[in-house]
Enzyme design. Structure first.
Site, PDB file in Angstrom:
ATOM      1  N   ASP A 144       9.786  -8.194 -19.596  1.00  0.00           N
ATOM      2  CA  ASP A 144      11.384  -8.181 -20.724  1.00  0.00           C
ATOM      3  C   ASP A 144      10.943  -7.976 -22.371  1.00  0.00           C
ATOM      4  O   ASP A 144      11.429  -6.893 -22.343  1.00  0.00           O
ATOM      5  CB  ASP A 144      12.248  -8.978 -20.771  1.00  0.00           C
ATOM      6  CG  ASP A 144      11.422 -10.500 -21.230  1.00  0.00           C
ATOM      7  OD1 ASP A 144      10.346 -11.111 -21.016  1.00  0.00           O
ATOM      8  OD2 ASP A 144      12.126 -11.593 -21.235  1.00  0.00           O
TER       9      ASP A 144
ATOM     10  N   TYR B  87       7.402  -4.639  -3.527  1.00  0.00           N
ATOM     11  CA  TYR B  87       7.973  -3.116  -1.975  1.00  0.00           C
ATOM     12  C   TYR B  87       7.484  -3.325  -0.593  1.00  0.00           C
ATOM     13  O   TYR B  87       7.283  -2.757   0.373  1.00  0.00           O
ATOM     14  CB  TYR B  87       7.187  -1.677  -2.975  1.00  0.00           C
ATOM     15  CG  TYR B  87       7.596  -1.448  -4.278  1.00  0.00           C
ATOM     16  CD1 TYR B  87       8.587  -2.827  -4.808  1.00  0.00           C
ATOM     17  CD2 TYR B  87       7.791  -0.281  -4.732  1.00  0.00           C
ATOM     18  CE1 TYR B  87       9.438  -2.394  -5.792  1.00  0.00           C
ATOM     19  CE2 TYR B  87       8.124  -0.702  -5.791  1.00  0.00           C
ATOM     20  CZ  TYR B  87       8.898  -0.984  -6.829  1.00  0.00           C
ATOM     21  OH  TYR B  87       9.812  -0.992  -7.491  1.00  0.00           O
TER      22      TYR B  87
ATOM     23  N   ASP C  93       7.907   4.887 -15.456  1.00  0.00           N
ATOM     24  CA  ASP C  93       8.746   5.862 -16.197  1.00  0.00           C
ATOM     25  C   ASP C  93       9.247   5.456 -17.246  1.00  0.00           C
ATOM     26  O   ASP C  93       9.695   6.353 -17.783  1.00  0.00           O
ATOM     27  CB  ASP C  93      10.151   5.285 -15.324  1.00  0.00           C
ATOM     28  CG  ASP C  93       9.861   5.574 -14.394  1.00  0.00           C
ATOM     29  OD1 ASP C  93       8.951   6.355 -13.464  1.00  0.00           O
ATOM     30  OD2 ASP C  93      11.073   6.411 -13.726  1.00  0.00           O
TER      31      ASP C  93
ATOM     32  N   ASP D  59       6.210  -0.039 -11.905  1.00  0.00           N
ATOM     33  CA  ASP D  59       6.580   1.220 -11.564  1.00  0.00           C
ATOM     34  C   ASP D  59       8.182   1.200 -12.714  1.00  0.00           C
ATOM     35  O   ASP D  59       8.191   2.728 -12.729  1.00  0.00           O
ATOM     36  CB  ASP D  59       7.895   0.659 -10.381  1.00  0.00           C
ATOM     37  CG  ASP D  59       9.047   1.951  -9.236  1.00  0.00           C
ATOM     38  OD1 ASP D  59       8.744   2.839  -9.592  1.00  0.00           O
ATOM     39  OD2 ASP D  59       9.862   1.272  -8.801  1.00  0.00           O
TER      40      ASP D  59
ATOM     41  N   LYS E  42       5.527 -12.209 -15.367  1.00  0.00           N
ATOM     42  CA  LYS E  42       7.150 -12.732 -15.801  1.00  0.00           C
ATOM     43  C   LYS E  42       6.834 -14.121 -15.042  1.00  0.00           C
ATOM     44  O   LYS E  42       7.025 -14.935 -14.468  1.00  0.00           O
ATOM     45  CB  LYS E  42       8.329 -12.286 -14.907  1.00  0.00           C
ATOM     46  CG  LYS E  42       9.691 -13.319 -15.656  1.00  0.00           C
ATOM     47  CD  LYS E  42       9.818 -12.704 -16.463  1.00  0.00           C
ATOM     48  CE  LYS E  42      11.259 -13.257 -16.326  1.00  0.00           C
ATOM     49  NZ  LYS E  42      11.632 -13.236 -18.149  1.00  0.00           N
TER      50      LYS E  42
HETATM   51  C1  IPM Z   1       6.957   5.714  -7.879  1.00  0.00           C
HETATM   52  C2  IPM Z   1       8.335   6.396  -7.088  1.00  0.00           C
HETATM   53  C3  IPM Z   1       7.922   5.347  -5.764  1.00  0.00           C
HETATM   54  C4  IPM Z   1       7.423   4.165  -6.009  1.00  0.00           C
HETATM   55  C5  IPM Z   1       9.217   5.734  -5.154  1.00  0.00           C
HETATM   56  C6  IPM Z   1       9.844   6.902  -4.669  1.00  0.00           C
HETATM   57  C7  IPM Z   1       9.145   4.266  -3.987  1.00  0.00           C
HETATM   58  O1  IPM Z   1       9.230   5.243  -7.431  1.00  0.00           O
HETATM   59  O2  IPM Z   1       6.464   6.319  -7.259  1.00  0.00           O
HETATM   60  O3  IPM Z   1       6.750   5.161  -9.002  1.00  0.00           O
HETATM   61  O4  IPM Z   1       8.658   2.947  -6.279  1.00  0.00           O
HETATM   62  O5  IPM Z   1       6.383   3.475  -6.073  1.00  0.00           O
HETATM   63 MG    MG Z   2       8.995   4.843  -9.572  1.00  0.00          MG
END
Ligand code: IPM
Ligand code: MG
Length: 360
Positions: free
Chosen positions: A227, A146, A255, A251, A195
């Protein structure tokens, strides 16, 4: 104690949920005789609308000079919002990446916890989650893909896009150390996710994590390929305590972990550096589709405020008071729409904040 908090309400549901977190912080201040001074700054889409940039230098300086930052959420609907027609470095997310980098917030803590009261919302079969689970995703936040060089250019008559990923030993060492430190305060297990069967950055990650692990003989640790980790999260989430990983994997896996709890509206997060400074925000996004309707769940942000009290201000009792108040209103049957089930009492964003503040 007196503390200066920079407040970024942001976009979408951000303003409503931050309002409730401030309400709860004020209840804490009153009960424990602290003083919290808030300075609001803009970031994300609202800052683009006001100043043409997602994070102004002035806003960044205010954040830098505060004791901590409380953040709601930023960004809009990527397919319809005009913010996403701008150059990538002028979009809402660029503000978030910039504040993380500029403030050196390299350690992102994202707890994923199955609330006993909400276990019905967990999408996994009950036998997989019997007894609950409680993990901490530790995501490296200021390095890797990133923040690498990127480009899109024409070569040999076609467009070619490049994103580069790099990690230095120092970057890996500091997040690994944080991960093991946190494991020592929890169930003393670290799963380092990489990985390493493909990537050089992952092979270095593994080497450095092993060196750090040697300093923590009490902590059980293992390496897991990303994975496989994605699969294990839905197969056996109970096996995880601290999940230590680089930026992009974290990231994605955070989620996934939050979905596994079934109640993303409940999950907080902290972004920390070496000292006590931190930025605290819910794990979920700005949900522009439900903004302004008084239906968003403010609990993730309220719990993020609790993390602020614990990690930045060393106010453990105060943090516990918030967490107990949240558990109490759940036990009393109050639910926002996202976690609503039969026989419970539906409440809106404001009512939820009021109920929690009243139980501090
Ligand atoms: C998070 C979000 C951010 C990230 C985005 C919005 C840049 O997805 O905080 O997880 O990827 O870090
Ligand atoms: Mg995110």
């Amino acid at each position: 104690m007196e503390k200066n908090i920079a407040v970024i309400k942001g976009d979408g549901i951000g303003p409503e949920i931050v309002e409730e977190a401030m309400k709860v912080l004020d209840a804490v201040a009153k009960k424990y005789t602290h003083k919290f001074n808030y300075t609001q700054i803009l970031m994300g889409g609202c800052s683009i609308d006001a100043y043409g940039v997602p994070l102004s230098d002035e806003a960044l300086e205010i954040a830098r000079n505060s004791d901590s930052v409380l953040l709601g959420s930023i960004g809009g609907d990527t397919s319809t919002s005009p913010w996403y027609k701008l150059e990538p470095q002028l979009r809402p997310e660029a503000g978030l990446l910039k504040i993380r980098k500029e403030l050196g917030l390299f350690a992102n803590l994202r707890p994923a916890y199955l609330y006993e009261e909400l276990k019905g919302a967990c999408p996994l079969k009950e036998e997989l989650t019997e007894g609950g689970f409680d993990m901490m995703i530790m995501r490296e936040l200021t390095g890797g893909l990133y923040f690498g060089m990127r480009s899109t250019e024409v070569e040999n008559g076609e467009l070619i896009a490049r994103d580069s990923m790099s990690y230095s030993e120092g970057e890996i060492r500091r997040i690994a150390r944080r991960g093991f430190d946190i494991a020592m305060k929890r169930r003393k297990k670290v799963t380092s996710v990489d990985k390493a069967n493909v990537l050089d950055t992952s092979r270095l990650w593994r080497k450095v994590v092993e060196e750090i692990a040697a300093d923590y003989p009490e902590v059980e640790y293992e390496h897991m390929l990303v994975d496989n980790a994605a699969m294990q999260l839905v197969k056996n989430p109970k096996q995880f305590d601290v999940v230590l990983t680089e930026n992009m994997f974290g990231d994605i896996l955070s989620d996934e972990a939050s979905m596994v709890t079934g109640s993303i509206g409940m999950l907080s997060s902290a972004s920390l550096r070496e000292d006590k400074f931190g930025m605290y925000e819910p794990s979920h996004g700005s949900a522009p589709d439900i903004a302004g309707k008084n239906i968003a769940n403010p609990i993730a942000t309220i719990l993020s405020a609790a993390m602020m009290l614990r990690y930045s201000f060393d106010m453990d009792d105060e943090a516990n008071a918030i967490e107990s108040a949240v558990k109490q209103i759940l036990a009393e049957g109050y639910r926002t729409i996202d976690i609503m089930s039969d026989g419970k009492t539906l409440v809106g964003t404001k009512e939820c904040g009021d109920l929690i503040a009243a139980r501090i």
